[in-house]
Motif scaffolding. Structure first.
Motif, PDB file in Angstrom:
ATOM      1  N   GLY A 125       0.800  -1.221   0.000  1.00  0.00           N
ATOM      2  CA  GLY A 125       0.000   0.000   0.000  1.00  0.00           C
ATOM      3  C   GLY A 125       0.829   1.266   0.000  1.00  0.00           C
ATOM      4  O   GLY A 125       2.059   1.246  -0.122  1.00  0.00           O
ATOM      5  N   ARG A 126       0.136   2.356   0.160  1.00  0.00           N
ATOM      6  CA  ARG A 126       0.738   3.688   0.098  1.00  0.00           C
ATOM      7  C   ARG A 126       1.886   3.861   1.085  1.00  0.00           C
ATOM      8  O   ARG A 126       2.877   4.506   0.787  1.00  0.00           O
ATOM      9  N   PHE A 127       1.746   3.273   2.278  1.00  0.00           N
ATOM     10  CA  PHE A 127       2.770   3.431   3.303  1.00  0.00           C
ATOM     11  C   PHE A 127       3.539   2.127   3.545  1.00  0.00           C
ATOM     12  O   PHE A 127       3.883   1.787   4.670  1.00  0.00           O
ATOM     13  N   HIS A 128       3.831   1.423   2.448  1.00  0.00           N
ATOM     14  CA  HIS A 128       4.642   0.204   2.503  1.00  0.00           C
ATOM     15  C   HIS A 128       5.939   0.502   3.260  1.00  0.00           C
ATOM     16  O   HIS A 128       6.601   1.504   3.014  1.00  0.00           O
ATOM     17  N   GLY A 129       6.287  -0.365   4.209  1.00  0.00           N
ATOM     18  CA  GLY A 129       7.526  -0.188   4.970  1.00  0.00           C
ATOM     19  C   GLY A 129       7.421   0.815   6.104  1.00  0.00           C
ATOM     20  O   GLY A 129       8.426   1.169   6.705  1.00  0.00           O
ATOM     21  N   CYS A 130       6.215   1.260   6.419  1.00  0.00           N
ATOM     22  CA  CYS A 130       6.001   2.245   7.487  1.00  0.00           C
ATOM     23  C   CYS A 130       5.232   1.610   8.640  1.00  0.00           C
ATOM     24  O   CYS A 130       4.406   0.719   8.443  1.00  0.00           O
ATOM     25  N   TRP A 131       5.497   2.113   9.838  1.00  0.00           N
ATOM     26  CA  TRP A 131       4.763   1.679  11.031  1.00  0.00           C
ATOM     27  C   TRP A 131       3.481   2.487  11.146  1.00  0.00           C
ATOM     28  O   TRP A 131       3.513   3.719  11.117  1.00  0.00           O
ATOM     29  N   GLN A 132       2.351   1.769  11.301  1.00  0.00           N
ATOM     30  CA  GLN A 132       1.061   2.424  11.462  1.00  0.00           C
ATOM     31  C   GLN A 132       0.310   1.780  12.619  1.00  0.00           C
ATOM     32  O   GLN A 132       0.518   0.611  12.947  1.00  0.00           O
ATOM     33  N   THR A 133      -0.582   2.558  13.216  1.00  0.00           N
ATOM     34  CA  THR A 133      -1.306   2.121  14.408  1.00  0.00           C
ATOM     35  C   THR A 133      -2.487   1.238  14.042  1.00  0.00           C
ATOM     36  O   THR A 133      -3.367   1.646  13.289  1.00  0.00           O
ATOM     37  N   ASP A 134      -2.497   0.034  14.617  1.00  0.00           N
ATOM     38  CA  ASP A 134      -3.613  -0.893  14.434  1.00  0.00           C
ATOM     39  C   ASP A 134      -4.676  -0.697  15.503  1.00  0.00           C
ATOM     40  O   ASP A 134      -5.852  -0.956  15.270  1.00  0.00           O
ATOM     41  N   GLY A 135      -4.268  -0.259  16.683  1.00  0.00           N
ATOM     42  CA  GLY A 135      -5.229  -0.056  17.747  1.00  0.00           C
ATOM     43  C   GLY A 135      -4.587   0.554  18.966  1.00  0.00           C
ATOM     44  O   GLY A 135      -3.366   0.519  19.136  1.00  0.00           O
ATOM     45  N   VAL A 136      -5.415   1.136  19.797  1.00  0.00           N
ATOM     46  CA  VAL A 136      -4.999   1.711  21.074  1.00  0.00           C
ATOM     47  C   VAL A 136      -6.024   1.234  22.090  1.00  0.00           C
ATOM     48  O   VAL A 136      -7.222   1.389  21.882  1.00  0.00           O
TER      49      VAL A 136
END
Length: 150
Positions: A125-136
């Motif tokens: 996807g657009r942010f391949h190789g990036c850390w993104q938040t799945d949940g808090v």
């Protein structure tokens, strides 16, 4: 709002921080905390919009669009994250392409809440190789057994 690439779905919110492959999991969480801690800088709800920019695709499917995400973050459960007075972060615990970090914030009126941010390294996807938040999720005596989307 429009995307910086010209799309009209409002994601990511332009002119605010977005995921970058140079950020580690702690950086991705820290950027969101910094933004939420001064939510209205440089404009109204910029902190919430930055958190939305870091939400993983699955997270956005559960919590989006931005207006709904904003309502959720302003709810009683997550409100202490907005313009908090103090924070204490635990270590980043990484397991391959997944990581968690506990964060304790003290909000207005002295309310202290501990959250656990769950992030993952995006494989496409657009942010391949990036850390993104799945949940808090809120952690503590009434700890939930699942990650709440955020």
């Amino acid at each position: 709002m429009t995307e910086s690439n010209g799309a009209s779905d409002g994601y990511p919110v332009s002119d605010l921080p977005t995921p970058d492959p140079s950020y580690g999991p702690g950086d991705a969480i820290g950027i969101q905390l910094d933004a939420l801690g001064s939510n209205d800088e440089p404009r109204h709800d910029a902190g919430i919009m930055t958190a939305y920019n870091f939400a993983s695709p699955a997270n956005r499917r559960a919590t989006g669009p931005l207006e709904r995400f904003t309502t959720m973050v302003r709810s009683h459960r997550y409100r202490p994250l907005i313009d908090f007075d103090d924070e204490a972060t635990g270590p980043v615990e990484r397991d391959g392409n997944y990581a968690t970090q506990r964060v304790t914030v003290t909000g207005h009126g002295g309310r202290t809440v501990t959250y656990e941010f769950a992030v993952s390294l995006q494989a496409s996807g657009r942010f391949h190789g990036c850390w993104q938040t799945d949940g808090v999720r809120v952690v503590g005596p009434a700890e939930s057994s699942r990650n709440d989307p955020f």
